[in-house]
Each structure stands twice: as C-alpha cells, then as structure tokens.
Design a protein around this motif. Structure first.
Motif, short mmCIF file in Angstrom:
data_model
loop_
_atom_site.label_atom_id
_atom_site.label_comp_id
_atom_site.label_asym_id
_atom_site.label_seq_id
_atom_site.Cartn_x
_atom_site.Cartn_y
_atom_site.Cartn_z
N LEU A 61 -5.18 -2.62 -14.52
CA LEU A 61 -6.14 -2.71 -13.43
C LEU A 61 -6.08 -4.08 -12.77
CD1 LEU A 61 -9.13 -1.00 -15.24
CD2 LEU A 61 -8.01 -0.14 -13.16
N PRO A 62 -6.45 -4.17 -11.52
CA PRO A 62 -6.43 -5.47 -10.84
C PRO A 62 -7.51 -6.40 -11.40
CG PRO A 62 -7.43 -3.80 -9.44
CD PRO A 62 -6.86 -3.08 -10.62
N PRO A 63 -7.20 -7.70 -11.55
CA PRO A 63 -8.18 -8.64 -12.09
C PRO A 63 -9.08 -9.27 -11.04
CG PRO A 63 -6.10 -9.76 -11.83
CD PRO A 63 -5.88 -8.33 -11.37
N VAL A 64 -8.71 -9.12 -9.76
CA VAL A 64 -9.48 -9.74 -8.68
C VAL A 64 -10.79 -8.99 -8.51
CG1 VAL A 64 -9.52 -10.18 -6.19
CG2 VAL A 64 -7.43 -10.62 -7.51
N ARG A 65 -11.90 -9.70 -8.70
CA ARG A 65 -13.22 -9.06 -8.68
C ARG A 65 -14.24 -9.94 -7.95
NH1 ARG A 65 -13.24 -4.99 -12.84
NH2 ARG A 65 -11.06 -4.32 -12.89
N TYR A 66 -15.16 -9.28 -7.28
CA TYR A 66 -16.39 -9.89 -6.78
C TYR A 66 -17.45 -8.82 -6.83
CZ TYR A 66 -15.09 -7.41 -2.52
OH TYR A 66 -14.72 -6.41 -1.63
N GLU A 67 -18.71 -9.20 -6.80
CA GLU A 67 -19.79 -8.22 -6.92
C GLU A 67 -19.71 -7.19 -5.81
OE1 GLU A 67 -23.62 -10.00 -7.21
OE2 GLU A 67 -23.40 -10.42 -9.35
N GLY A 68 -19.62 -5.91 -6.20
CA GLY A 68 -19.52 -4.84 -5.23
C GLY A 68 -18.10 -4.53 -4.79
N GLY A 69 -17.12 -5.23 -5.34
CA GLY A 69 -15.74 -5.04 -4.91
C GLY A 69 -15.04 -3.87 -5.58
N PRO A 70 -13.85 -3.50 -5.10
CA PRO A 70 -13.11 -2.36 -5.66
C PRO A 70 -12.59 -2.67 -7.06
CG PRO A 70 -11.76 -3.53 -4.08
CD PRO A 70 -13.12 -4.15 -4.00
N GLY A 71 -12.53 -1.66 -7.90
CA GLY A 71 -12.03 -1.84 -9.25
C GLY A 71 -10.62 -1.35 -9.45
N ASP A 72 -10.05 -0.67 -8.45
CA ASP A 72 -8.70 -0.13 -8.57
C ASP A 72 -8.15 0.10 -7.16
OD1 ASP A 72 -6.37 0.91 -9.61
OD2 ASP A 72 -7.29 2.66 -10.54
N TRP A 73 -6.84 0.27 -7.09
CA TRP A 73 -6.21 0.56 -5.81
C TRP A 73 -6.56 1.97 -5.34
CZ3 TRP A 73 -3.70 -2.24 -9.63
CH2 TRP A 73 -3.34 -3.55 -9.28
N ALA A 74 -6.52 2.18 -4.05
CA ALA A 74 -6.84 3.49 -3.50
C ALA A 74 -5.76 4.51 -3.80
CB ALA A 74 -7.04 3.38 -1.98
N ALA A 75 -4.52 4.03 -4.04
CA ALA A 75 -3.41 4.96 -4.29
C ALA A 75 -2.32 4.22 -5.05
CB ALA A 75 -2.86 5.51 -2.98
N PRO A 76 -1.50 4.94 -5.81
CA PRO A 76 -0.36 4.30 -6.48
C PRO A 76 0.76 4.02 -5.48
CG PRO A 76 -0.29 6.66 -6.85
CD PRO A 76 -1.58 6.38 -6.10
N ALA A 77 1.82 3.43 -5.95
CA ALA A 77 2.97 3.14 -5.10
C ALA A 77 3.58 4.44 -4.57
CB ALA A 77 4.02 2.36 -5.87
N THR A 78 3.99 4.42 -3.32
CA THR A 78 4.80 5.51 -2.79
C THR A 78 6.25 5.26 -3.18
OG1 THR A 78 5.16 4.34 -0.70
CG2 THR A 78 3.23 5.77 -0.84
N ARG A 79 7.13 6.18 -2.86
CA ARG A 79 8.54 5.97 -3.19
C ARG A 79 9.12 4.84 -2.34
NH1 ARG A 79 11.12 8.73 -6.76
NH2 ARG A 79 10.29 10.72 -7.54
N TRP A 80 9.95 4.02 -2.99
CA TRP A 80 10.56 2.89 -2.28
C TRP A 80 11.36 3.40 -1.09
CZ3 TRP A 80 15.63 1.31 -1.23
CH2 TRP A 80 15.75 -0.01 -0.76
N GLY A 81 11.05 2.86 0.10
CA GLY A 81 11.76 3.24 1.30
C GLY A 81 11.42 4.60 1.85
N GLY A 82 10.39 5.23 1.31
CA GLY A 82 10.10 6.62 1.67
C GLY A 82 9.07 6.83 2.76
N ASP A 83 8.53 5.76 3.32
CA ASP A 83 7.49 5.89 4.34
C ASP A 83 8.02 5.53 5.73
OD1 ASP A 83 5.07 6.46 2.66
OD2 ASP A 83 5.66 4.56 1.76
N PRO A 84 7.44 6.10 6.76
CA PRO A 84 7.83 5.71 8.12
C PRO A 84 7.38 4.29 8.43
CG PRO A 84 5.95 7.18 8.20
CD PRO A 84 6.39 7.14 6.77
N ALA A 85 8.12 3.61 9.29
CA ALA A 85 7.79 2.24 9.67
C ALA A 85 6.74 2.25 10.77
CB ALA A 85 9.05 1.51 10.13
N LEU A 86 5.54 2.68 10.38
CA LEU A 86 4.42 2.81 11.31
C LEU A 86 3.16 2.31 10.62
CD1 LEU A 86 5.07 6.46 12.55
CD2 LEU A 86 5.52 4.38 13.86
N TRP A 87 2.20 1.82 11.40
CA TRP A 87 0.89 1.49 10.85
C TRP A 87 0.09 2.77 10.68
CZ3 TRP A 87 1.16 -2.91 8.77
CH2 TRP A 87 1.74 -4.00 9.39
N LEU A 88 -0.83 2.75 9.75
CA LEU A 88 -1.70 3.90 9.54
C LEU A 88 -2.60 4.11 10.77
CD1 LEU A 88 -2.76 3.37 5.83
CD2 LEU A 88 -1.16 5.07 6.71
#
Length: 465
Positions: free
Chosen positions: A438-465
C-alpha cells in the motif's frame, strides 16, 4: 510533532521540506507512528525514508488546502507503511509468482585490487557488459568473476562505461564529516537533495477546488525503473492523470512496471518520428507537469529541454531526475541506485564482517528520491497557484546519497511492532492477481490505495483521460 513522544519537528523532515521550498512551520503538521527498528542499517535509512514520505504527504496536504481553502490537514505517517513501501518490489506477487530483483550478472565482484558493482538486469546492459570485457554472450557468473579478477576495479569501470555498460568501482567509506570519498573522481559531497528554478512567464492554468490534491493534473511520465516511476505513481495516487511514455524499442521489465505503474497509464511514442513528436506536442499543450528520468542531455535532441518545454507551455512544471548529479565528470553517465551506493562509499559503510561490500536494506536512494520528487512537483503546483509560472526541478540519486551520508542525524526508533502484512493488499490486474504494498503517503482524509492497478506496458492510447 515528529512522533508519538511529541519531541518537536523531525529534523530530517524539516530538511527535506525546506529543500523543496516549504515553509518550516508547516512541518509541525507531520507526525510519525513508530514500528520499531525497521529498515536497519549502519546509516540512518529509516530516518531518510520517513522524512521523504513525510515531506511528500505534507506537500499533498498543502496543495489540497490551497485548492480548497482552509487549514492544512494533519499528516500522520506510519513507519510500518514506509518500511513496506520502500521494498515494494520485494513484496510484489504477480499471479502468485515472486519477481526476481537482480539478474545473475548484477552484483558485487572481486577485482584485482578491490571490488566492483555491476548492473545487468536489462538484456542490453548485460550484452554491453560482456562485450566490453570480451566475453561471449552466454557467459555466466563464474566466467564473469574470473575475468573481473584479472583487472583493476577502475579499469573495469572505465572499460564497461565506454561500451555503454554499467559497472563502478566500490569506493572506500567517506572520511568523517563528508570528505571527498567516492570512486574515480566521483563524490556526493556538497550535492543538494533537490533544486528548483522558476522559468518562463505566467500561464493561465490554475487548479480549481477538488477532493484530491492532484485531481485534474496531467503528468507526462518519461521515467524508468524505480525512482521516477515511484514519484509518478504517487502523483497518480493523489488524483493526477499520469501517462507514462516510452520508446517502442526499449521494453520495460513487466514486474517493475507492475510494481511502479499503479494508477497510471502507459503509451508508446517514437519521438524520433514526425508522428510521435506531433502526438507528444498535442499532449504537452494541456499538460501540467513533465517528469523525466534520463541522463542530462539525453532528451535534448527531441526538443525536451526544460526551458523549451516551459516556453511552449507557460506554467509547466518540469521535474528532472538523474543518477550522478547535474554537473561534474560523471553527470552524463548511466546509473542506478545500487551503483550510486557503491561509488559513493555507502556500500563500504554497510560492509559485512568479512569486508564484502554491503547494501542498504532497501533501494532507499531510488524510493527516497522518488517521494522527494513527487513532493517537489506538488509544491511547484502549489506555488503556481499564486504566480502562474513554471518551474524546473532537479533531483538525483547522488544528491539523496549525499544527504544520507552527511545530512541526517540518527534518531531513536519509537516503540512498536512491525508486520508487513498489515501494509499489503491485493487486486486483479491485466498481469493476473496482484499482491502489493500500500502507498505510505498519507494525510487526514486522503486516499489509502490507488484507484487502479497498472495497465499493460505500452497498451494505452497516447491521450489524456
């Protein structure tokens, strides 16, 4: 306060925070919960680790407060989470399989007059190492050991470097007080842990109120291996849209990508082609930050110098990471955490009773620099809210090594127990079921985990969400 005993601001955290331009009084928001003697070493690794995570957590809390108004949240950091995250690559399980950290030809080897450290985890580095030494491509550890024993450490270092490989002479421990030390002209004495420079005119980008510090922030991630990817996965944790960009012909190790790609996406772009450059420029038009992890000058031929990027995108934050520092005879050399440990004298300090060079209990230069880099980007975004201007940030593994060797006082460990299992979790991923830290970076009210795991390397389009 610094810890459960209320002894005041932690000195190492204060140093890290001020290195990235933070106001000293805010460090009082950071507190640490102990887990006993985690990350044990001759050098103050636990103190370095918690300070970099603490500074990063505080930078996240500060940016959130600036975006939303109101006070900076409290920042409680658990040293158990820090210790687990600093060896995240060792805790990773991919479909029940434990990755291999170092290849057979990576490690410490006796030379004719001392020791050398090699790095051959990537196939092209292995090939260059063997070629430089005149060895067949199928040479194993025994053959390499025999050849290295016939040469001096400095000769090995320079011969392998000339062929684009990775080997350094193991330096003696630095003199007390931060004397020259180092191997073959390399020294970490005097190198800063971080640097920042305001560049360009004001842009029109301001971050609106949001639930996460980096929500809506767009980050182009041009980094590899551990330090840079740790920084950008941290920005992803905090809400940033992070797009990692790699060249098609330089594959990443899948396990390394799985560990450090959390929350991010991954695309391939050939910046040597008109199409690749055009796509990159389109991404740059709305980017907030560019993070690079290549040697000084390595990206210049693609027009990716910080000054040029900020001129094309006023208000851009450009964070640059290298191994050996930004000036001096070693600046343009390739390097990794293990090599900087060897060349700086850290390996000699951590040597065993038999005199064999040792290593820190974690890739602490990588992970520590990664959290410090993420903190620098967050602080630059906070400052941009006021003046709209871009910044060039610079970090190096060598700068972190110099800080560890000369700038951190050991602190007694607070009482507490440590069980890594408390800081591990699991998720499904494109690579199979994962167990990860788990990520160690914490502040009160902050997220405790990433929203999603890694996608496949090189597998995403070169676009912003």
């Amino acid at each position: 306060m610094a810890n459960e005993r209320g002894s005041g601001p932690d000195r190492a955290t204060t140093r890290a925070w001020q290195a990235i331009g933070g106001a000293a009084d805010l460090v009082e928001r950071v507190s640490y919960r102990g887990a006993g003697e985690v990350l044990p070493a001759a050098l103050p690794v636990r103190e370095l680790a918690r300070a970099t995570v603490g500074a990063c957590s505080l930078a996240a809390a500060e940016l959130l407060a600036v975006r939303n108004g109101g006070p900076v949240p409290e920042v409680p950091v658990h040293e158990g989470a820090v210790a687990t995250a600093f060896v995240s690559e060792r805790h990773l399980l991919v479909d029940g399989r434990r990755p291999t950290s170092f290849a057979p030809l990576s490690g410490f080897w006796r030379a004719a007059d001392g020791w050398v450290r090699t790095h051959a985890n990537y196939p092209h580095h292995r090939a260059r190492l063997l070629s430089a030494l005149g060895l067949d491509t199928g040479t194993g550890p025994d053959g390499l050991a025999e050849e290295l024993l016939s040469r001096t450490a400095h000769q090995i270092q320079e011969t392998v470097y000339a062929e684009g490989g990775l080997a350094v002479a193991v330096a003696p421990a630095p003199a007390p007080g931060g004397g020259p030390g180092g191997a073959g002209g390399f020294t970490v004495a005097g190198l800063p842990p971080a640097g920042s420079e305001v560049l360009g005119g004001a842009g029109d980008r301001r971050l609106p109120p949001a639930a996460l510090p980096a929500a809506g922030v767009r980050v182009l991630d041009l980094t590899r291996v551990i330090a840079g990817p740790v920084a950008t996965r941290t920005l992803a944790l905090l809400g940033a849209d992070v797009l990692r960009v790699d060249a098609p012909g330089l594959p990443e190790d899948p396990d390394s990508h799985t560990d450090t790609g959390m929350g991010k996406r991954s695309a391939l772009l050939d910046l040597a082609t008109d199409e690749g450059r055009s796509t990159f420029e389109a991404l740059l038009e709305t980017a907030d930050a560019v993070v690079t992890g290549y040697r000084p000058g390595a990206l210049d031929r693609h027009g990716l110098m910080a000054e040029d990027l900020i001129a094309r995108r006023p208000g851009l934050v450009v964070a640059q990471l290298c191994a050996w520092g930004w000036s001096g005879p070693w600046a343009e050399r390739r390097g990794f955490d293990s090599l900087v440990q060897a060349a700086s004298g850290i390996a000699a300090i951590e040597a065993g009773p038999d005199g064999r060079p040792g290593a820190l209990p974690a890739q602490a230069l990588d992970h520590g620099t990664g959290y410090l880099l993420a903190a620098g980007v967050l602080r630059a975004l906070t400052e941009r809210q006021a003046d709209g201007r871009g910044r060039r940030l610079r970090f190096s593994l060598a700068g972190t090594a110099g800080w560890l060797l000369n700038g951190i006082d050991p602190e007694p460990a607070a009482e507490g127990g440590y069980d890594a299992e408390a800081w591990l979790t699991g998720a499904a991923s494109p690579y199979g079921p994962l167990r990860y830290a788990l990520p160690p970076v914490r502040y009160e009210g902050g997220p405790g985990d990433w929203a999603a795991p890694a996608t496949r390397w090189g597998g995403d389009p070169a676009l912003w969400l």
